[in-house]
Design a protein around this motif. Structure first.
Motif, PDB file in Angstrom:
ATOM      1  N   CYS A 104       0.822  -1.216   0.000  1.00  0.00           N
ATOM      2  CA  CYS A 104       0.000   0.000   0.000  1.00  0.00           C
ATOM      3  C   CYS A 104       0.854   1.263   0.000  1.00  0.00           C
ATOM      4  O   CYS A 104       0.344   2.355   0.224  1.00  0.00           O
ATOM      5  CB  CYS A 104      -0.951  -0.001   1.198  1.00  0.00           C
ATOM      6  N   GLY A 105       2.156   1.152  -0.246  1.00  0.00           N
ATOM      7  CA  GLY A 105       3.032   2.317  -0.221  1.00  0.00           C
ATOM      8  C   GLY A 105       4.375   1.995  -0.838  1.00  0.00           C
ATOM      9  O   GLY A 105       4.514   1.005  -1.557  1.00  0.00           O
ATOM     10  N   ALA A 106       5.360   2.813  -0.528  1.00  0.00           N
ATOM     11  CA  ALA A 106       6.706   2.637  -1.077  1.00  0.00           C
ATOM     12  C   ALA A 106       7.707   2.413   0.052  1.00  0.00           C
ATOM     13  O   ALA A 106       7.456   2.772   1.193  1.00  0.00           O
ATOM     14  CB  ALA A 106       7.092   3.873  -1.880  1.00  0.00           C
ATOM     15  N   GLY A 107       8.845   1.831  -0.298  1.00  0.00           N
ATOM     16  CA  GLY A 107       9.902   1.584   0.686  1.00  0.00           C
ATOM     17  C   GLY A 107       9.753   0.223   1.325  1.00  0.00           C
ATOM     18  O   GLY A 107       8.715  -0.407   1.237  1.00  0.00           O
ATOM     19  N   HIS A 108      10.815  -0.237   1.971  1.00  0.00           N
ATOM     20  CA  HIS A 108      10.760  -1.562   2.599  1.00  0.00           C
ATOM     21  C   HIS A 108       9.952  -1.501   3.892  1.00  0.00           C
ATOM     22  O   HIS A 108       9.768  -0.448   4.480  1.00  0.00           O
ATOM     23  CB  HIS A 108      12.157  -2.123   2.839  1.00  0.00           C
ATOM     24  N   GLU A 109       9.484  -2.654   4.299  1.00  0.00           N
ATOM     25  CA  GLU A 109       8.681  -2.767   5.528  1.00  0.00           C
ATOM     26  C   GLU A 109       9.228  -3.902   6.375  1.00  0.00           C
ATOM     27  O   GLU A 109       9.521  -4.984   5.867  1.00  0.00           O
ATOM     28  CB  GLU A 109       7.232  -3.060   5.178  1.00  0.00           C
ATOM     29  N   ASN A 110       9.382  -3.667   7.668  1.00  0.00           N
ATOM     30  CA  ASN A 110       9.763  -4.727   8.595  1.00  0.00           C
ATOM     31  C   ASN A 110       8.498  -5.374   9.132  1.00  0.00           C
ATOM     32  O   ASN A 110       7.607  -4.685   9.632  1.00  0.00           O
ATOM     33  CB  ASN A 110      10.595  -4.166   9.754  1.00  0.00           C
ATOM     34  N   VAL A 111       8.436  -6.690   9.005  1.00  0.00           N
ATOM     35  CA  VAL A 111       7.294  -7.468   9.465  1.00  0.00           C
ATOM     36  C   VAL A 111       7.800  -8.402  10.559  1.00  0.00           C
ATOM     37  O   VAL A 111       8.742  -9.169  10.342  1.00  0.00           O
ATOM     38  CB  VAL A 111       6.658  -8.268   8.306  1.00  0.00           C
ATOM     39  N   PHE A 112       7.180  -8.321  11.726  1.00  0.00           N
ATOM     40  CA  PHE A 112       7.648  -9.062  12.893  1.00  0.00           C
ATOM     41  C   PHE A 112       6.791 -10.299  13.149  1.00  0.00           C
ATOM     42  O   PHE A 112       5.586 -10.289  12.903  1.00  0.00           O
ATOM     43  CB  PHE A 112       7.604  -8.171  14.143  1.00  0.00           C
ATOM     44  N   ALA A 113       7.428 -11.335  13.678  1.00  0.00           N
ATOM     45  CA  ALA A 113       6.736 -12.515  14.190  1.00  0.00           C
ATOM     46  C   ALA A 113       7.272 -12.772  15.585  1.00  0.00           C
ATOM     47  O   ALA A 113       8.486 -12.899  15.778  1.00  0.00           O
ATOM     48  CB  ALA A 113       6.979 -13.726  13.300  1.00  0.00           C
ATOM     49  N   GLU A 114       6.370 -12.801  16.558  1.00  0.00           N
ATOM     50  CA  GLU A 114       6.762 -13.092  17.936  1.00  0.00           C
ATOM     51  C   GLU A 114       6.060 -14.360  18.381  1.00  0.00           C
ATOM     52  O   GLU A 114       4.838 -14.471  18.267  1.00  0.00           O
ATOM     53  CB  GLU A 114       6.389 -11.947  18.869  1.00  0.00           C
ATOM     54  N   VAL A 115       6.828 -15.309  18.867  1.00  0.00           N
ATOM     55  CA  VAL A 115       6.282 -16.586  19.310  1.00  0.00           C
ATOM     56  C   VAL A 115       6.627 -16.804  20.777  1.00  0.00           C
ATOM     57  O   VAL A 115       7.768 -16.633  21.185  1.00  0.00           O
ATOM     58  CB  VAL A 115       6.839 -17.756  18.461  1.00  0.00           C
ATOM     59  N   SER A 116       5.610 -17.163  21.542  1.00  0.00           N
ATOM     60  CA  SER A 116       5.806 -17.574  22.935  1.00  0.00           C
ATOM     61  C   SER A 116       5.398 -19.032  23.035  1.00  0.00           C
ATOM     62  O   SER A 116       4.378 -19.443  22.477  1.00  0.00           O
ATOM     63  CB  SER A 116       4.939 -16.733  23.872  1.00  0.00           C
ATOM     64  N   ILE A 117       6.204 -19.795  23.730  1.00  0.00           N
ATOM     65  CA  ILE A 117       5.933 -21.224  23.891  1.00  0.00           C
ATOM     66  C   ILE A 117       6.064 -21.563  25.368  1.00  0.00           C
ATOM     67  O   ILE A 117       6.949 -21.044  26.055  1.00  0.00           O
ATOM     68  CB  ILE A 117       6.882 -22.089  23.015  1.00  0.00           C
ATOM     69  N   SER A 118       5.150 -22.373  25.847  1.00  0.00           N
ATOM     70  CA  SER A 118       5.247 -22.816  27.243  1.00  0.00           C
ATOM     71  C   SER A 118       5.008 -24.312  27.306  1.00  0.00           C
ATOM     72  O   SER A 118       4.173 -24.859  26.583  1.00  0.00           O
ATOM     73  CB  SER A 118       4.257 -22.065  28.132  1.00  0.00           C
ATOM     74  N   TRP A 119       5.776 -24.937  28.138  1.00  0.00           N
ATOM     75  CA  TRP A 119       5.660 -26.359  28.398  1.00  0.00           C
ATOM     76  C   TRP A 119       5.094 -26.501  29.805  1.00  0.00           C
ATOM     77  O   TRP A 119       5.817 -26.285  30.786  1.00  0.00           O
ATOM     78  CB  TRP A 119       7.017 -27.040  28.278  1.00  0.00           C
ATOM     79  N   PRO A 120       3.805 -26.809  29.945  1.00  0.00           N
ATOM     80  CA  PRO A 120       3.194 -26.909  31.275  1.00  0.00           C
ATOM     81  C   PRO A 120       3.928 -27.866  32.197  1.00  0.00           C
ATOM     82  O   PRO A 120       4.019 -27.635  33.397  1.00  0.00           O
ATOM     83  CB  PRO A 120       1.780 -27.393  30.978  1.00  0.00           C
ATOM     84  N   ASP A 121       4.440 -28.925  31.634  1.00  0.00           N
ATOM     85  CA  ASP A 121       5.225 -29.859  32.425  1.00  0.00           C
ATOM     86  C   ASP A 121       6.549 -30.008  31.695  1.00  0.00           C
ATOM     87  O   ASP A 121       6.554 -30.572  30.597  1.00  0.00           O
ATOM     88  CB  ASP A 121       4.520 -31.209  32.545  1.00  0.00           C
ATOM     89  N   PRO A 122       7.591 -29.415  32.092  1.00  0.00           N
ATOM     90  CA  PRO A 122       8.049 -29.081  33.440  1.00  0.00           C
ATOM     91  C   PRO A 122       7.970 -27.586  33.783  1.00  0.00           C
ATOM     92  O   PRO A 122       8.892 -27.066  34.400  1.00  0.00           O
ATOM     93  CB  PRO A 122       9.490 -29.537  33.406  1.00  0.00           C
ATOM     94  N   ASN A 123       6.940 -26.873  33.386  1.00  0.00           N
ATOM     95  CA  ASN A 123       6.727 -25.467  33.736  1.00  0.00           C
ATOM     96  C   ASN A 123       7.877 -24.579  33.257  1.00  0.00           C
ATOM     97  O   ASN A 123       8.502 -23.870  34.038  1.00  0.00           O
ATOM     98  CB  ASN A 123       6.487 -25.295  35.229  1.00  0.00           C
ATOM     99  N   GLU A 124       8.140 -24.614  31.937  1.00  0.00           N
ATOM    100  CA  GLU A 124       9.174 -23.789  31.317  1.00  0.00           C
ATOM    101  C   GLU A 124       8.538 -22.963  30.205  1.00  0.00           C
ATOM    102  O   GLU A 124       7.483 -23.326  29.688  1.00  0.00           O
ATOM    103  CB  GLU A 124      10.280 -24.657  30.723  1.00  0.00           C
ATOM    104  N   ALA A 125       9.198 -21.871  29.825  1.00  0.00           N
ATOM    105  CA  ALA A 125       8.689 -21.019  28.754  1.00  0.00           C
ATOM    106  C   ALA A 125       9.852 -20.346  28.034  1.00  0.00           C
ATOM    107  O   ALA A 125      10.916 -20.134  28.616  1.00  0.00           O
ATOM    108  CB  ALA A 125       7.736 -19.973  29.311  1.00  0.00           C
ATOM    109  N   GLU A 126       9.617 -20.024  26.768  1.00  0.00           N
ATOM    110  CA  GLU A 126      10.589 -19.289  25.960  1.00  0.00           C
ATOM    111  C   GLU A 126       9.811 -18.388  25.008  1.00  0.00           C
ATOM    112  O   GLU A 126       8.629 -18.617  24.740  1.00  0.00           O
ATOM    113  CB  GLU A 126      11.454 -20.239  25.114  1.00  0.00           C
ATOM    114  N   SER A 127      10.489 -17.384  24.475  1.00  0.00           N
ATOM    115  CA  SER A 127       9.887 -16.560  23.431  1.00  0.00           C
ATOM    116  C   SER A 127      10.978 -16.101  22.478  1.00  0.00           C
ATOM    117  O   SER A 127      12.138 -15.976  22.865  1.00  0.00           O
ATOM    118  CB  SER A 127       9.122 -15.370  24.012  1.00  0.00           C
ATOM    119  N   LEU A 128      10.572 -15.890  21.236  1.00  0.00           N
ATOM    120  CA  LEU A 128      11.489 -15.439  20.177  1.00  0.00           C
ATOM    121  C   LEU A 128      10.772 -14.436  19.301  1.00  0.00           C
ATOM    122  O   LEU A 128       9.558 -14.555  19.070  1.00  0.00           O
ATOM    123  CB  LEU A 128      11.919 -16.603  19.286  1.00  0.00           C
ATOM    124  N   THR A 129      11.531 -13.476  18.772  1.00  0.00           N
ATOM    125  CA  THR A 129      10.999 -12.541  17.795  1.00  0.00           C
ATOM    126  C   THR A 129      11.928 -12.518  16.592  1.00  0.00           C
ATOM    127  O   THR A 129      13.154 -12.488  16.742  1.00  0.00           O
ATOM    128  CB  THR A 129      10.904 -11.110  18.381  1.00  0.00           C
TER     129      THR A 129
END
Length: 136
Positions: A104-129
């Motif tokens: 819808c315009g000119a110039g480059h665009e940064n598009v982000f993806a953020e993922v959060s993951i959790s493992w209920p057992d053993p109660n751990e979590a991580e995230s990445l962008t």
């Protein structure tokens, strides 16, 4: 080797993430008038436990030169942000690719993806962008 700015991957212990703009499995960096170009986010659960994941795609620039179109996939999605979630079994993977990228315009665009993951057992979590760069 010429690495495309519109395809990037990252990993941390237990999680692999790849984001790219494209059609099917083909990476395409320039949107142009292509009505079938999607924002792809591929996630792998590398742990030996089931996991809950949440994913957000976003465009943060103002004014923006690219926007999202998720159709009716998720009623809370907007032209600048989309959301998805899933449960991944141990060693499982999921690819979100339901959102189109529209120029819808000119110039480059940064598009982000953020993922959060959790493992209920053993109660751990991580995230990445990951940020990819696309051309309208």
């Amino acid at each position: 080797m010429n690495k495309k700015k519109c395809s990037k991957s990252k990993s941390v212990q237990g999680l692999y993430l790849k984001a790219f703009s494209g059609q099917g499995s083909t990476t395409i960096c320039t949107i142009g008038t292509n009505p079938h170009l999607n924002h792809h986010v591929y996630i792998e659960n590398l742990q030996l436990y089931d996991a809950d994941i949440s994913c957000t795609g976003s465009i943060t620039s103002n004014p923006y030169s690219v926007y999202f179109d998720s159709g009716v996939a998720n009623p809370i999605d907007t032209c600048l942000k989309w959301y998805a979630s899933a449960n991944l079994p141990e060693g499982g993977s999921k690819e979100f690719q339901h959102v189109k990228l529209i120029a819808c315009g000119a110039g480059h665009e940064n598009v982000f993806a953020e993922v959060s993951i959790s493992w209920p057992d053993p109660n751990e979590a991580e995230s990445l962008t990951v940020s990819i760069e696309v051309e309208p």
